[in-house]
Scaffold this motif. Structure first.
Motif, short mmCIF file in Angstrom:
data_model
loop_
_atom_site.label_atom_id
_atom_site.label_comp_id
_atom_site.label_asym_id
_atom_site.label_seq_id
_atom_site.Cartn_x
_atom_site.Cartn_y
_atom_site.Cartn_z
N HIS A 286 27.42 52.76 38.64
CA HIS A 286 27.19 52.86 37.20
C HIS A 286 28.78 52.37 36.77
O HIS A 286 29.76 52.63 37.31
N LEU A 391 24.12 55.51 40.43
CA LEU A 391 23.07 55.78 39.62
C LEU A 391 22.30 57.02 40.00
O LEU A 391 22.06 57.29 41.17
N GLU A 395 18.73 57.95 36.06
CA GLU A 395 19.14 56.56 35.83
C GLU A 395 18.10 55.23 36.26
O GLU A 395 18.03 54.46 35.84
#
Length: 436
Positions: A286, A391, A395
């Motif tokens: 991320h 993630l 996600e």
């Protein structure tokens, strides 16, 4: 044997022996240690030719070239360059000098001692791509080994230094913004042979720790320790010359992992306090969470390197390298999974093979591969921190279209263009983002 019209008539004997003179390239940031190693080689073989270039006047377009043997100086000349830079010095004088000496002193091996600010990979690139009198110098000379000599007394200070070359007054050009630590780690990582010279001022334990640190930083190299006060010149010559260790096909450090070469050893148990931790994962990072921990993960690290992928920039291989308190990140081109198949022919065979062996049905060749080397770092906490930036399951389930909408502090730092597709196997630009 080359078919170049400038090539020598015979470089291989009837029984297949290579009779080209051998070139050993010596690098090192501390000239006293590097020159001490060179003097030992000269003492063991007085026919050996040592070539040195003094770059003190390079900003004015002048360098000093000195050629010597074990019995005295052969040449000492000022050389005027068209432009004052390292690459010009290599093209205009270093390579031509090697060729000339090979012709005027046939049968004599050569040692090229690089100035402290010169990285051996730059010499290897020039040797591979620059022609002298229309021919590559390897038609006349066999590049035997790239040796880096490290001064045990100053090594750790150099690796931890935050100074840049300009501040030290030894920059190779007006725009040379390299840090001292960057130069030292690149000299270490490109070498096929590392020589730890002398003793640490803090004693034998600290010298041993430096040796372990070098082993972790360059596990692919041959490692030697030399007591600077008592040098066996004959032994050192046998260890450094005619070793055939140089492998020109080996990629640079940032492309090693992509092409399936060792990027670092996972040695989480401290040895003299030295830890080397390898982090690998399939999931993307991320972008915001990774950005938030950049300082934390490198806080106790001497060197980290590798490549990664961000969920928000899923097409891009992102380079990562840290040394001397600064982290550089930049584009290494496209992941193969993001390329149309007709572009794969432009990618290195070794990279395609490495990707095929590790291909994932969902992620393709995309993955995280980072190495962290330092003193007394906690590999478990480091892994936990980085894993927390990947993630989550929820996600991942949102898919790539959603990932690309994430707030991204790295947005615009690693641009890719259609024109870059054909060069994706060689493009390396780690100046995309830098964090002090």
């Amino acid at each position: 044997m080359s078919s170049s019209p400038q090539a020598p008539t015979h470089t291989v004997t009837a029984d297949g022996a290579d009779i080209r003179p051998s070139l050993t390239v010596l690098s090192g940031f501390w000239p006293a240690a590097t020159f001490a190693a060179a003097r030992a080689l000269l003492a063991a073989d007085t026919s050996l030719l040592l070539i040195r270039h003094d770059l003190a006047g390079i900003q004015d377009g002048v360098v000093r070239r000195v050629v010597r043997t074990g019995t005295g100086i052969v040449e000492d000349e000022q050389v005027v360059l068209r432009h004052g830079c390292i690459s010009c010095t290599l093209r205009e004088d270093v390579l031509p000098t090697l060729v000339r000496l090979t012709r005027t002193h046939p049968g004599r091996d050569l040692v090229l001692m690089l100035p402290e600010a010169v990285e051996p990979e730059a010499v290897a690139a020039a040797t591979a791509h620059c022609l002298v009198n229309g021919a590559p110098i390897t038609d006349l000379i066999r590049v035997d080994s790239y040796v880096t000599v490290l001064d045990a007394e100053h090594l750790l200070d150099g690796l931890a230094s935050t100074d840049d070359l300009i501040a030290l007054g030894i920059q190779a050009a007006d725009d040379d913004d390299r840090a001292l630590a960057d130069v030292v780690v690149r000299q270490i990582e490109y070498a096929d042979t590392l020589v730890l010279w002398g003793q640490s001022r803090d004693g034998e334990f600290d010298t041993g720790r430096m040796s372990v640190l070098l082993q972790r930083m360059a596990p692919w190299a041959t490692h030697l320790r030399v007591d600077g006060d008592l040098v066996d010149a004959g032994m050192l010559t046998r260890q450094l010359r005619h070793t055939h260790r140089h492998r020109p096909e080996t990629p640079g450090i940032l492309a090693r992992g992509l092409q399936g070469y060792t990027l670092g050893a996972h040695e989480p148990e401290p040895d003299c306090g030295v830890v080397s931790a390898v982090f690998r994962a399939r999931r993307p990072f991320h972008p915001q969470r990774l950005h938030d921990v950049l300082e934390e993960v490198n806080a106790e690290v001497i060197r980290s390197r590798g490549h990664l992928w961000l969920a928000s920039q899923a097409d891009t291989v992102i380079a990562w390298e840290f040394a001397g308190g600064g982290l550089a990140m930049g584009s290494l081109g496209h992941w193969l999974v993001s390329l149309p198949e007709d572009r794969w022919d432009h990618v290195e065979d070794q990279r395609r093979l490495a990707a095929a062996l590790d291909w994932d049905p969902y992620y393709g060749d995309r993955h995280q591969h980072l190495v962290f080397i330092g003193l007394d770092i906690d590999p478990v906490e480091l892994h936990r921190t980085l894993a927390g930036c990947l993630l989550t399951d929820a996600e991942l389930a949102d898919g790539e279209d959603t990932w690309r909408t994430y707030p991204d502090p790295f947005a615009g730092c690693f641009p890719l263009s259609v024109e870059e597709l054909a060069d994706t196997d060689t493009d390396t630009d780690t100046e995309g983002a830098r964090s002090a």
